[in-house]
Structure formats: C-alpha cells, structure tokens
Design an enzyme around this catalytic site. Sequence first.
Site, PDB file in Angstrom:
ATOM      1  N   CYS A  43       0.846  -1.193   0.000  1.00  0.00           N
ATOM      2  CA  CYS A  43       0.000   0.000   0.000  1.00  0.00           C
ATOM      3  C   CYS A  43       0.886   1.250   0.000  1.00  0.00           C
ATOM      4  O   CYS A  43       2.002   1.243   0.522  1.00  0.00           O
ATOM      5  CB  CYS A  43      -0.903   0.000   1.240  1.00  0.00           C
ATOM      6  SG  CYS A  43      -2.080   1.385   1.277  1.00  0.00           S
ATOM      7  N   ASP A  45       0.397   3.778   1.708  1.00  0.00           N
ATOM      8  CA  ASP A  45       0.354   4.352   3.061  1.00  0.00           C
ATOM      9  C   ASP A  45       1.760   4.687   3.576  1.00  0.00           C
ATOM     10  O   ASP A  45       2.663   3.847   3.533  1.00  0.00           O
ATOM     11  CB  ASP A  45      -0.323   3.338   4.000  1.00  0.00           C
ATOM     12  CG  ASP A  45      -0.681   3.934   5.352  1.00  0.00           C
ATOM     13  OD1 ASP A  45       0.236   4.422   6.044  1.00  0.00           O
ATOM     14  OD2 ASP A  45      -1.864   3.912   5.716  1.00  0.00           O
ATOM     15  N   ARG A  47       2.964   4.854   6.356  1.00  0.00           N
ATOM     16  CA  ARG A  47       3.426   4.103   7.529  1.00  0.00           C
ATOM     17  C   ARG A  47       3.938   2.708   7.178  1.00  0.00           C
ATOM     18  O   ARG A  47       4.398   1.980   8.043  1.00  0.00           O
ATOM     19  CB  ARG A  47       2.280   3.988   8.543  1.00  0.00           C
ATOM     20  CG  ARG A  47       1.813   5.334   9.081  1.00  0.00           C
ATOM     21  CD  ARG A  47       0.473   5.226   9.778  1.00  0.00           C
ATOM     22  NE  ARG A  47      -0.603   4.915   8.833  1.00  0.00           N
ATOM     23  CZ  ARG A  47      -1.890   4.821   9.164  1.00  0.00           C
ATOM     24  NH1 ARG A  47      -2.258   5.011  10.417  1.00  0.00           N
ATOM     25  NH2 ARG A  47      -2.800   4.544   8.248  1.00  0.00           N
ATOM     26  N   HIS A  99      -2.122  -4.115   4.979  1.00  0.00           N
ATOM     27  CA  HIS A  99      -1.949  -3.726   6.388  1.00  0.00           C
ATOM     28  C   HIS A  99      -3.308  -3.511   7.027  1.00  0.00           C
ATOM     29  O   HIS A  99      -4.261  -3.116   6.352  1.00  0.00           O
ATOM     30  CB  HIS A  99      -1.077  -2.471   6.506  1.00  0.00           C
ATOM     31  CG  HIS A  99      -1.681  -1.224   5.925  1.00  0.00           C
ATOM     32  ND1 HIS A  99      -2.274  -0.256   6.707  1.00  0.00           N
ATOM     33  CD2 HIS A  99      -1.806  -0.783   4.654  1.00  0.00           C
ATOM     34  CE1 HIS A  99      -2.713   0.733   5.926  1.00  0.00           C
ATOM     35  NE2 HIS A  99      -2.444   0.440   4.674  1.00  0.00           N
ATOM     36  N   CYS A 102      -6.180  -0.178   6.908  1.00  0.00           N
ATOM     37  CA  CYS A 102      -5.936   0.463   5.600  1.00  0.00           C
ATOM     38  C   CYS A 102      -7.089   1.417   5.256  1.00  0.00           C
ATOM     39  O   CYS A 102      -8.258   1.012   5.252  1.00  0.00           O
ATOM     40  CB  CYS A 102      -5.798  -0.611   4.521  1.00  0.00           C
ATOM     41  SG  CYS A 102      -5.441   0.066   2.882  1.00  0.00           S
TER      42      CYS A 102
HETATM   43 CO    CO Z   1      -3.462   1.182   3.047  1.00  0.00          CO
END
Ligand code: CO
Length: 220
Positions: A43, A45, A47, A99, A102
Amino acid sequence: MSNQLELLLEKNRLWSQSVKDHDSDFFRNLAAQQNPKYFWIGCADSRVSANEILGLLPGEVFVHRNVANVVVHTDLNCLSVLQYAVDVLHVQHILVVGHYGCGGVTAALHNVRLGLIDNWLRHVQDVRDKHRARLMAIDDSARRLDRLCELNVLEQVLNLSETTIMRDAWARGQDVTLHGLIYGLGDGILHDLNMPVSSDNELLSRYDAAIDRLFVSAAR
Ligand code: CO
C-alpha cells in the site's frame, strides 16, 4: 527553497554519510548493479515502507506501491514493474503486503466517497462482495475490517498468480514464489497469511485453504 525541503536534503546528507561511515563503498557498489531477491507490492500508506519494515538496505527489495496494494490485470504500471522484477531481475519471492487499518480498504468497505479514487477502490469492493456472506456474518465492525484487509491480500495474490507474467515464468521452470502478508500498524509486525504459491497447480488449493483459515476461529 522552503525550509521543509532544506530539512529533507539535510536529513538525506546525514543518512548518506552514516551509510558511508559504515561501508565506504556502499553506494559505489550499488550504483553498478541491483540484485534484489524480493519484490514488494504494498500500500502507498506512508506508515508501510518496505525497506524499513524489512530492515533492508537500498538494493535489497524491488518495490511497487499503490492505494490498497491492488493487482489489476489492466494496470500497465503494476504489470510492467512485475515483468521487470520477474524477467530481468529474477526475484525469488514476491510479497503482497496489506496492512490492518488500511484507509483504502476502510473506504471500500463502507462505501465512502473520496473522489476519483473510488473507481480504483471498486476493485476492493469486488473483494468485499465476493466474500459478502462471510464478512456480514461478523458482528464486530473492527474485526470485519481486519478480515477484509486480509482477504484483499489473498485476492491480490490470486490475481498476481493469474498474470501472463507469472504463468510464463512458472511454465519455464523459474523459481519464484508468491506470498501474502499483512502488517500491523500498531506493533510493526508482519504476519504471513500462509498462501505461498510457486506453481499453477497448487494455486487454488492454497487459496481455498488460506481463505478458510481466516474464518476458522469464531473468535477472530
Ligand atoms: Co493502506
């Protein structure tokens, strides 16, 4: 130049120096070639950054990221990265990494309208709808989201395994294995969803077993 950019460039200089302090030839060697064993599809993302989570240095993992780690058969971007990873770099392991928590999966689950991205997340809604009966049987909404995050990973491993790139690689006997993993934002730990696929013929049995495992425990 903004102060924020100056700060980034300064952090970069410090990082580069710290790597060279440890290994003075590191960048010179790496500039000559890359030879990663792993390909990460994850992803976007902020993090969930591949190298840091795996504790790997530059050069050790090839990476493709998009919102909600989706593999779509018409996505020329993802397919091109995959083809290069498999045909040119000869990676040995391909990790589809979702994750928990999400945002893309959350929006897909709850039909949240965010704009253009809704069309991309429609693929995750297809996953939700494919498993609707089992998901809707879960009373707790947090657990339902966790299961959809996991299901989304397994479905993307399935999609990956059905690309011409993977089928051709396995047909010529190439040693490359797909894995579905999920990452916990709250503890920094990666979990194996136990769907290793290294050939066409084991695909569906691995998929069925991995899906069933997600729903085995009533406590989940
Ligand atoms: Co995500």
